[in-house]
Motif scaffolding. Structure first.
Motif, PDB file in Angstrom:
ATOM      1  N   LEU A   1      26.429  67.549  76.500  1.00  0.00           N
ATOM      2  CA  LEU A   1      27.321  66.891  75.532  1.00  0.00           C
ATOM      3  C   LEU A   1      28.081  65.780  76.235  1.00  0.00           C
ATOM      4  N   LYS A   2      28.031  64.588  75.673  1.00  0.00           N
ATOM      5  CA  LYS A   2      28.726  63.470  76.313  1.00  0.00           C
ATOM      6  C   LYS A   2      29.894  62.955  75.484  1.00  0.00           C
ATOM      7  N   THR A   3      29.920  63.281  74.174  1.00  0.00           N
ATOM      8  CA  THR A   3      31.063  62.915  73.311  1.00  0.00           C
ATOM      9  C   THR A   3      31.437  64.150  72.507  1.00  0.00           C
ATOM     10  N   PRO A   4      32.660  64.178  71.944  1.00  0.00           N
ATOM     11  CA  PRO A   4      33.017  65.307  71.073  1.00  0.00           C
ATOM     12  C   PRO A   4      32.151  65.283  69.816  1.00  0.00           C
ATOM     13  N   LEU A   5      31.950  66.437  69.205  1.00  0.00           N
ATOM     14  CA  LEU A   5      31.194  66.536  67.960  1.00  0.00           C
ATOM     15  C   LEU A   5      32.085  67.170  66.892  1.00  0.00           C
ATOM     16  N   ILE A   6      32.068  66.620  65.698  1.00  0.00           N
ATOM     17  CA  ILE A   6      32.825  67.222  64.586  1.00  0.00           C
ATOM     18  C   ILE A   6      31.845  67.669  63.530  1.00  0.00           C
ATOM     19  N   LYS A   7      32.059  68.910  63.069  1.00  0.00           N
ATOM     20  CA  LYS A   7      31.094  69.490  62.126  1.00  0.00           C
ATOM     21  C   LYS A   7      31.371  68.991  60.699  1.00  0.00           C
ATOM     22  N   ASP A   8      30.305  68.534  60.066  1.00  0.00           N
ATOM     23  CA  ASP A   8      30.410  68.145  58.654  1.00  0.00           C
ATOM     24  C   ASP A   8      30.267  69.405  57.818  1.00  0.00           C
ATOM     25  N   LYS A   9      31.379  69.758  57.075  1.00  0.00           N
ATOM     26  CA  LYS A   9      31.350  71.032  56.363  1.00  0.00           C
ATOM     27  C   LYS A   9      30.285  71.071  55.273  1.00  0.00           C
ATOM     28  N   GLU A  10      30.028  69.897  54.693  1.00  0.00           N
ATOM     29  CA  GLU A  10      29.039  69.830  53.610  1.00  0.00           C
ATOM     30  C   GLU A  10      27.646  70.162  54.113  1.00  0.00           C
ATOM     31  N   THR A  11      27.253  69.409  55.167  1.00  0.00           N
ATOM     32  CA  THR A  11      25.861  69.516  55.616  1.00  0.00           C
ATOM     33  C   THR A  11      25.681  70.554  56.710  1.00  0.00           C
ATOM     34  N   GLY A  12      26.790  70.921  57.372  1.00  0.00           N
ATOM     35  CA  GLY A  12      26.662  71.840  58.508  1.00  0.00           C
ATOM     36  C   GLY A  12      26.230  71.132  59.785  1.00  0.00           C
ATOM     37  N   GLU A  13      26.060  69.815  59.754  1.00  0.00           N
ATOM     38  CA  GLU A  13      25.633  69.050  60.938  1.00  0.00           C
ATOM     39  C   GLU A  13      26.825  68.726  61.824  1.00  0.00           C
ATOM     40  N   PHE A  14      26.567  68.613  63.132  1.00  0.00           N
ATOM     41  CA  PHE A  14      27.582  68.106  64.051  1.00  0.00           C
ATOM     42  C   PHE A  14      27.384  66.612  64.205  1.00  0.00           C
ATOM     43  N   ASN A  15      28.489  65.862  64.042  1.00  0.00           N
ATOM     44  CA  ASN A  15      28.391  64.412  64.191  1.00  0.00           C
ATOM     45  C   ASN A  15      29.226  63.941  65.364  1.00  0.00           C
ATOM     46  N   GLU A  16      28.685  62.978  66.081  1.00  0.00           N
ATOM     47  CA  GLU A  16      29.415  62.427  67.222  1.00  0.00           C
ATOM     48  C   GLU A  16      30.729  61.815  66.770  1.00  0.00           C
ATOM     49  N   ALA A  17      31.765  61.978  67.585  1.00  0.00           N
ATOM     50  CA  ALA A  17      33.067  61.399  67.252  1.00  0.00           C
ATOM     51  C   ALA A  17      33.682  60.828  68.518  1.00  0.00           C
ATOM     52  N   SER A  18      34.702  59.978  68.336  1.00  0.00           N
ATOM     53  CA  SER A  18      35.402  59.474  69.524  1.00  0.00           C
ATOM     54  C   SER A  18      36.429  60.515  69.940  1.00  0.00           C
ATOM     55  N   TRP A  19      36.961  60.374  71.179  1.00  0.00           N
ATOM     56  CA  TRP A  19      37.973  61.328  71.644  1.00  0.00           C
ATOM     57  C   TRP A  19      39.209  61.274  70.763  1.00  0.00           C
ATOM     58  N   ASP A  20      39.605  60.061  70.343  1.00  0.00           N
ATOM     59  CA  ASP A  20      40.801  59.936  69.497  1.00  0.00           C
ATOM     60  C   ASP A  20      40.622  60.705  68.200  1.00  0.00           C
ATOM     61  N   GLU A  21      39.456  60.500  67.584  1.00  0.00           N
ATOM     62  CA  GLU A  21      39.176  61.210  66.332  1.00  0.00           C
ATOM     63  C   GLU A  21      39.264  62.714  66.533  1.00  0.00           C
ATOM     64  N   ALA A  22      38.619  63.168  67.599  1.00  0.00           N
ATOM     65  CA  ALA A  22      38.538  64.608  67.843  1.00  0.00           C
ATOM     66  C   ALA A  22      39.916  65.192  68.103  1.00  0.00           C
ATOM     67  N   LEU A  23      40.716  64.520  68.938  1.00  0.00           N
ATOM     68  CA  LEU A  23      42.034  65.044  69.280  1.00  0.00           C
ATOM     69  C   LEU A  23      42.953  65.037  68.057  1.00  0.00           C
ATOM     70  N   ASP A  24      42.864  63.964  67.273  1.00  0.00           N
ATOM     71  CA  ASP A  24      43.658  63.920  66.040  1.00  0.00           C
ATOM     72  C   ASP A  24      43.295  65.080  65.120  1.00  0.00           C
ATOM     73  N   TYR A  25      42.022  65.329  65.021  1.00  0.00           N
ATOM     74  CA  TYR A  25      41.508  66.393  64.151  1.00  0.00           C
ATOM     75  C   TYR A  25      42.046  67.749  64.601  1.00  0.00           C
ATOM     76  N   ILE A  26      41.978  67.983  65.926  1.00  0.00           N
ATOM     77  CA  ILE A  26      42.446  69.267  66.457  1.00  0.00           C
ATOM     78  C   ILE A  26      43.959  69.404  66.244  1.00  0.00           C
ATOM     79  N   GLY A  27      44.701  68.303  66.536  1.00  0.00           N
ATOM     80  CA  GLY A  27      46.166  68.329  66.385  1.00  0.00           C
ATOM     81  C   GLY A  27      46.560  68.677  64.947  1.00  0.00           C
ATOM     82  N   ASP A  28      45.879  68.037  64.005  1.00  0.00           N
ATOM     83  CA  ASP A  28      46.186  68.305  62.602  1.00  0.00           C
ATOM     84  C   ASP A  28      45.965  69.776  62.281  1.00  0.00           C
TER      85      ASP A  28
END
Lengths: 162, 357, 625
Positions: B281-308
């Motif tokens: 894994l070279k970038t964070p992945l965020i799971k799409d709840k609809e499709t169940g797929e993991f999509n690449e995300a930036s670190w900012d996106e991922a950290l914001d998501y976790i913080g929320d």
């Protein structure tokens, strides 16, 4: 004797003579060679299981135990014959025809240096001087020395042990 | 201090040194094969001999201490002739396959042959191998035909790593180095832990790293000193790379490091395959709840998501709803910060640690 | 036993027992009518000495003489070739080659009727029968110090050792002498190590004595392994208490309280007798705590070797006692400073130690009165090979090789010509006939490229191939090399390969120079004594018998016919051949041709020198060139 380690009980029985030896010799490095000597007397040779048991009981690394066993010519890793024939290749015996004597034994028993007959009756070895030079050429069968040999006399000696 | 004479010149040296240490310390060269400063003295290779002017004897400088008034010659014709004969003998029992040898360019025997102008032994060459190559384990290849029996591998194994996995077996010309019962290093009866220090100590190509075969030789490689990322000990390692790819991990011998005599564990030494692994894994992945797929995300996106999410959970269920598991691969400082985050930030005492690697 | 006085009481009690064996024996003092001494050394045992002992006991028992006549098993007398040996006292009659069938006759005629059994006496070269032990040439010219008890007492009886003054020297050093005084005495005696190197023993002791440390060890090196040597074996088997006493004295002198005897496992009889001797000595309080009621304590152990010649080297020997592979370690540090388990250790050879009680009791002056300027006392040699009297001889240093081989040894077997004598075993060299008048001492042997060594002396006659002898010794050292250092491990192997190709007819020009160069480097650079001396047999045979090497290499023949591949072809004497064609049929390679009833010829190029033709020839017309 071969190990038939079907269960703990058999194993215990197999190692019983070894445990007797451990009672006399504690787990100290300096006792490794005497323990190996006694174990070989008991088992006829040094089977792998015995080496492992010695290593774990005496807390001496197995590779060291193996290194010691392979350094000294007295130790054997394969089963040996009931009668060990040692043909002396010392200087005095050499100049008095030891190699002819060796050949006779070799021919008669069909085994080469270090080999054992299939019936496990004889093992043949060339050895360095056994210190009975006055009687050269000499062979030792087990602990008995036979000297002033000729090829014919050698055959007679072999017949005693057949 | 002791006053000694080296090649006719006076030097004042520490009196507790061996002749070898003292002479090298004064800038003179003495070749060695079995000597290593971190290991006990063997005295077996006979290359470090020097001429003792007083007795007229050739003595091994590694095993003899300096004494007041000692006078030695380190490179007299007699000394060089004797050393050349030792190298000549070694070469007569060594395959001449430097062209395809992994150790080419990193082999003391090769250097010595070069030094004495021996492209082959004057006593004839070794044409047929005497032993089989041992390579049943995934890490270390042992070619006893290339072994010069300096015993450095045995000493590092017994004295530094304390694995007691290898020793000399047999004797005389048939002597070789083997693991217990002549089995492979990876066998159940072997106590080898694959720290690789024996390979590091080997002055020839007798011991090599299996994963590094064909990946390049000493002169092809770049060296990068690094700290091992596997645990909190912080071992210094020498990452050897070729074209930005890690192909081998070497030891660094330096006082003051956590591993001053080049120690490593099997992970530090061999666990570098992941670096270029396609599944890494070279970038964070965020799971799409609809499709169940993991999509690449930036670190900012991922950290914001976790913080929320952290805030949301804390509001809904309180701090006790959190639990954290951290790792021995992190440093003490990292682990401290983790518990601080949990206790002070999120308000949870449920913190554990995986003490395994 | 608490004191020297007590020891002397015991001594006097047992002295009467063995008085019958002494020259000054007076009939009225006798306890027994006779003593029958049967040699039970390894040589005689293998010739049937045990049967002889049993037969004597049976025979005497059946005549109810068992209380009057004592049968004693003794250590080696040296003349192993003629064993089993029996000596009957009080006359001191020497019987040789005795079998159990001879026993009844000796009992009947000699012991009962007082008539010497002429038939069984030793016969000298001229065919003269000799009855007296001390009248035999073999013994007459010897000087026995180290072997003084061998063959004279029962080695399994500590009491007989007491009767010969045993353990008095130990009592004397404990009672009267300081350790320093003991060392001075040994220094004054001029005794040098009998194991090979010849290092002054007193000086060696002073190093270990001077080394700091509370715990020290003494070791007896009984790992005799030179092919052709059995001096130590005879002492171990014949006088075990002599060694124990020598060791205890050395322990007292250097301040040790524990000792090891490292003995070859191939010497089972020696091991058994040593163990018994130690137990007996412990029972009398001569070993153990507070010996002779003093502060001196000494424990002694027997350690059996496991078959490695290199363990005769002292650092390898210590490795072996510690339970390791017997690989030598560099010196310095010397054992005297850092030896067994890192403690100061003194190591002496068997023969060195057995001389010690004599030096203490008789005084160093008496010891040093024998021998030469630089080599004092006596030396035991195992005289073997192509000599008439093989066996163990002890001679004063300074005796010539000629005296040993021709006067004591009775000359070369079968009237052949003497060629060389090999001394010092695999570390030594061959001394040719031009040096037969060499006086035997440490330096003179070194000067001719041989060495004293531990005392093997192998006589070679005109039929012995010197290249083959060199090959034989190299084969030995090569297979006994421990493998630790490069020159010995690979160098001896390469030298052996060169010698093998020479003896197989594949020698190359330059091989002799290659051997000389390689030999010099191996000597100079090897780690221990084994490698440092391994080339000696090669270098010395090249020095004195270079022509034999050259014949093998350049002329493709072995002058003595010993090397099969180089044996000379056979030829047929035309004048003798009767043309019977027997040889033609026998020849495996069809190299013989000729008409029936006409002389035949052998094609030299085709002949493989098997000798089958010569063997079958009815008129002995075929000879080897």
């Amino acid at each position: 004797m071969t190990c038939a380690c079907n269960g703990e009980k058999n194993k215990e029985k197999y190692f019983e003579p070894l445990y007797m030896i451990f009672e006399e010799y504690g787990p100290d490095d300096k006792n490794l060679i005497p323990v190996l000597q006694n174990a070989q007397d008991e088992y006829g040779y040094l089977p792998e299981d015995v080496l492992k048991e010695i290593s774990s009981h005496m807390k001496i690394p197995l590779c060291k135990v193996y290194g010691v066993v392979t350094f000294y010519t007295q130790f054997h890793l394969e089963p040996r014959g009931d009668n060990i024939i040692r043909v002396c290749m010392g200087t005095a015996c050499h100049v008095r025809g030891a190699s002819d004597i060796f050949e006779v034994v070799n021919d008669e028993l069909g085994i080469a240096d270090g080999e054992t007959t299939e019936d496990l009756k004889f093992t043949l070895e060339r050895v360095a001087c056994i210190g009975a030079c006055g009687l050269a050429p000499v062979i030792m069968v087990n602990d008995n020395t036979h000297g002033r040999l000729t090829p014919d006399k050698t055959r007679e000696v072999l017949d005693i042990y057949r | 201090m002791a006053l000694i004479k080296i090649n006719g010149k006076e030097h004042e040296v520490e009196s507790d040194l061996s002749i070898l240490e003292a002479v090298r310390g004064e800038g003179y060269e003495i070749p060695t094969l079995c000597y290593h400063p971190d290991l006990s003295i063997s005295g077996g290779c006979r290359l470090c001999i020097v001429e003792d002017v007083d007795s007229g004897q050739l003595i091994t400088s590694c095993s003899t201490g300096v004494t007041e008034g000692l006078e030695i010659k380190t490179a007299s014709e007699r000394v060089e002739r004797a050393r050349r004969s030792v190298v000549d003998l070694l070469l007569s029992d060594h395959p001449l396959d430097c062209m395809i040898c992994e150790a080419d360019g990193n082999c003391t025997l090769q250097d010595l042959a070069y030094r004495y102008g021996l492209n082959e032994s004057t006593l004839g060459s070794k044409i047929d191998p005497r032993f089989e190559i041992e390579h049943d384990n995934p890490f270390i290849v042992h070619d006893p035909d290339k072994c010069i029996l300096c015993g450095r591998c045995i000493r590092v194994d017994n004295e530094i790593q304390c694995s007691d996995a290898i020793d000399f077996i047999n004797r005389g010309f048939t002597t070789r180095i083997a693991a217990a019962l002549e089995k492979d290093l990876g066998d159940d009866d072997s106590t080898c832990v694959f720290c690789g220090q024996c390979v590091e100590m080997c002055p020839t190509g007798a011991l090599t790293y299996k994963p590094s075969i064909g990946e390049g030789r000493e002169y092809n490689l770049e060296h990068t000193e690094t700290t091992c990322g596997y645990c909190g000990v912080g071992c210094k390692l020498d990452l050897k790379t070729r074209g930005n790819k890690v192909v081998e991990v070497g030891s660094i011998y330096r006082e003051g490091t956590p591993n001053p005599v080049g120690e490593a564990c099997v992970k530090g030494r061999f666990g570098y395959e992941f670096i270029d692994h396609p599944d890494r894994l070279k970038t964070p992945l965020i799971k799409d709840k609809e499709t169940g797929e993991f999509n690449e995300a930036s670190w900012d996106e991922a950290l914001d998501y976790i913080g929320d999410k952290f805030n949301q959970i804390k509001e809904e269920s309180g701090g006790d709803a959190f639990g954290a598991l951290c790792s021995a691969r992190c440093s003490n400082e990292d682990n401290y910060l983790m518990q601080k985050l949990m206790r002070a930030g999120l308000g949870s005492h449920t913190i554990d640690h995986c003490a395994r690697l | 036993m608490k004191s020297l006085e007590e020891l002397k009481e015991i001594r006097d009690k047992y002295k009467n027992e063995i008085q019958i064996r002494k020259k000054e024996f007076r009939e009225e003092e006798h306890i027994h009518k006779a003593h029958v001494m049967v040699c039970t050394g390894t040589g005689c045992v293998s010739s049937g000495a045990r049967d002889v002992v049993a037969e004597f006991n049976d025979e005497l028992g059946s005549r109810n003489l068992e209380d009057e006549v004592k049968v004693v098993g003794t250590g080696c007398h040296g003349l192993c070739e003629l064993g089993p040996l029996v000596i009957v006292y009080p006359e001191g009659t020497f019987y040789s080659e005795i079998t159990r069938d001879d026993v009844a006759e000796i009992v009947e005629e000699h012991i009962i009727d007082g008539q010497i059994v002429e038939r069984l006496l030793y016969e000298d070269k001229s065919g003269k029968k000799i009855a007296g032990y001390n009248d035999i040439d073999f013994y007459k010219r010897q000087k026995r110090i180290a072997l003084k008890n061998c063959g004279k007492i029962n080695p399994e009886s500590i009491e007989e050792y007491f009767a010969e003054g045993g353990y008095e020297a130990l009592g004397k050093v404990i009672d009267e002498l300081s350790p320093e005084e003991v060392i001075e005495m040994v220094k004054d005696s001029g005794l040098r190590g009998r194991g090979g190197g010849g290092f002054p023993t007193g000086l060696k002791w002073s190093f270990a004595a001077g080394a700091p440390g509370d715990k020290k060890y003494v070791i007896c090196n009984a790992d005799e392994g030179d092919p052709g040597a059995f001096m130590d074996r005879s002492v171990l088997e014949g006088d075990p208490h002599g060694i124990i006493e020598g060791m205890a004295i050395s322990a007292y002198a250097i301040g040790a309280d524990e000792g090891y005897i490292y003995v070859r496992a191939e010497y089972p009889l020696a091991v058994m007798r040593l163990k018994k001797a130690i137990i007996d000595a412990e029972e009398y309080g001569i070993l153990g705590d507070n010996i002779y009621d003093s502060d001196f304590s000494f424990d002694l152990h027997v350690k059996e070797g496991a078959g490695a010649f290199v363990c005769g080297e002292e650092t390898a020997l210590m490795q072996s006692i510690e339970g390791n592979r017997g690989m030598p370690t560099p010196r310095p540090p010397y054992p005297a400073v850092k030896g067994l388990w890192g403690k100061p250790t003194n190591i002496n050879n068997v023969e060195t130690l057995v001389n010690i009680p004599y030096i203490i009791l008789e005084g160093p002056e008496k010891f040093s009165a024998v021998g030469t300027e630089g080599s004092k006392g006596t030396k035991v040699f195992a005289l073997t090979g192509k000599v008439n009297n093989t066996g163990l001889v002890e001679i004063a240093m300074g005796t010539t090789l000629r005296e040993i081989i021709f006067d004591i040894g009775g000359g070369v077997q079968g009237g052949k010509e003497f060629k060389a004598v090999q001394t010092g075993g695999p570390s030594g060299g061959c001394v040719p006939k031009e040096h037969l008048d060499l006086s035997i001492d440490y330096e003179s042997l070194l000067d001719v490229g041989a060495m004293m060594g531990s005392g093997g002396m192998v006589v070679m006659d005109e039929d012995t191939c010197m290249v083959d002898v060199a090959r034989f010794f190299l084969d030995f050292t090569q297979s006994e090399s421990c493998g630790k250092c490069t020159p010995c491990r690979i160098g001896t192997k390469r030298m052996l390969q060169i010698l093998e190709r020479i003896t197989q007819g594949d020698g190359q020009g330059g091989d002799i120079d290659l051997l000389l160069e390689l030999g010099a480097r191996v000597k100079e650079t090897s780690l221990c004594g084994l490698g440092q001396t391994a080339p000696n047999p090669v270098l010395s045979t090249i020095k004195f018998f270079r022509d034999e090497y050259e014949a093998h290499i350049y002329d493709n023949y072995c002058p003595t016919g010993s090397c099969d591949e180089l044996a000379l072809p056979y030829w047929i004497d035309k004048d003798i051949c009767i043309g019977c064609t027997a040889c033609v049929n026998e020849c495996p390679v069809d190299a013989i041709s000729g008409e029936r009833k006409e002389p035949h010829v052998i094609d030299e190029d085709a002949c493989i020198s098997c000798g089958a033709c010569a063997e079958i020839c009815p008129v002995d017309a075929i000879f080897q060139k």
